[in-house]
Design a protein around this motif. Sequence first.
Motif, short mmCIF file in Angstrom:
data_model
loop_
_atom_site.label_atom_id
_atom_site.label_comp_id
_atom_site.label_asym_id
_atom_site.label_seq_id
_atom_site.Cartn_x
_atom_site.Cartn_y
_atom_site.Cartn_z
N TYR A 1 2.03 -26.38 -1.03
CA TYR A 1 3.06 -26.40 -0.87
C TYR A 1 3.52 -26.68 -2.48
CZ TYR A 1 4.23 -31.05 0.00
OH TYR A 1 3.95 -32.01 0.08
N GLU A 2 2.62 -27.63 -3.19
CA GLU A 2 2.77 -28.05 -3.94
C GLU A 2 2.03 -27.18 -5.30
OE1 GLU A 2 2.15 -32.55 -4.60
OE2 GLU A 2 0.68 -31.96 -3.17
N ILE A 3 1.50 -25.58 -5.14
CA ILE A 3 1.33 -25.24 -6.52
C ILE A 3 2.34 -23.88 -6.70
CG2 ILE A 3 -0.47 -23.27 -6.65
CD1 ILE A 3 -2.48 -25.09 -5.90
N LEU A 4 2.71 -24.14 -7.66
CA LEU A 4 3.69 -23.47 -8.06
C LEU A 4 3.58 -21.71 -8.25
CD1 LEU A 4 7.03 -23.89 -8.46
CD2 LEU A 4 6.72 -24.81 -10.84
N ARG A 5 2.38 -21.73 -9.72
CA ARG A 5 1.75 -20.47 -9.89
C ARG A 5 0.71 -20.54 -10.47
NH1 ARG A 5 6.09 -20.86 -13.15
NH2 ARG A 5 7.63 -19.61 -11.91
N VAL A 6 -0.13 -19.48 -10.46
CA VAL A 6 -1.12 -19.15 -11.25
C VAL A 6 -0.99 -18.71 -12.31
CG1 VAL A 6 -3.48 -18.76 -11.52
CG2 VAL A 6 -2.28 -20.36 -9.46
#
Length: 144
Positions: A130-135
């Motif tokens: 959930y801490e990963i916004l986008r790649v």
Amino acid sequence: GMGSECLHTYRLLRQEENPSEGLYPKDASDRSFSVNEHIVHGSRRSTRFVSASRDPRACLFYASKSIHKYGIHPDNHRVVEMLLDLSKGGVWDLSAKKQRADLGIEEKSQADNYANAFGEVIIDRHIEPYEILRVHSVPKNLPP
């Protein structure tokens, strides 16, 4: 869930990292490497720390080195953008001089200079999905 306090950071992913599972340190059980050693040698050591940067340009610098020095194709590089949940702890923002001093990083040392130049953030835990916004992909024409 997401606390109110978050730190916006970026990381150049290793090829085997899968951001949908979150990000793991190379060796969560390691206690032999200091933060200093991780900053200076992190990519070549198995430490319990994960590095990120306040500045996405740092990721592009590392990607450019990987492409031009090691011949790795641009398509194999991904930059993950994260909102680190500070309520979980284990996040040190080394872009701040005080944090570097608090961790015992000597002023003007190699680690101090690196951390300052790259706005380094050190995470001493698993980074949750959930801490990963986008790649992001990396531009094809990064200059050397």
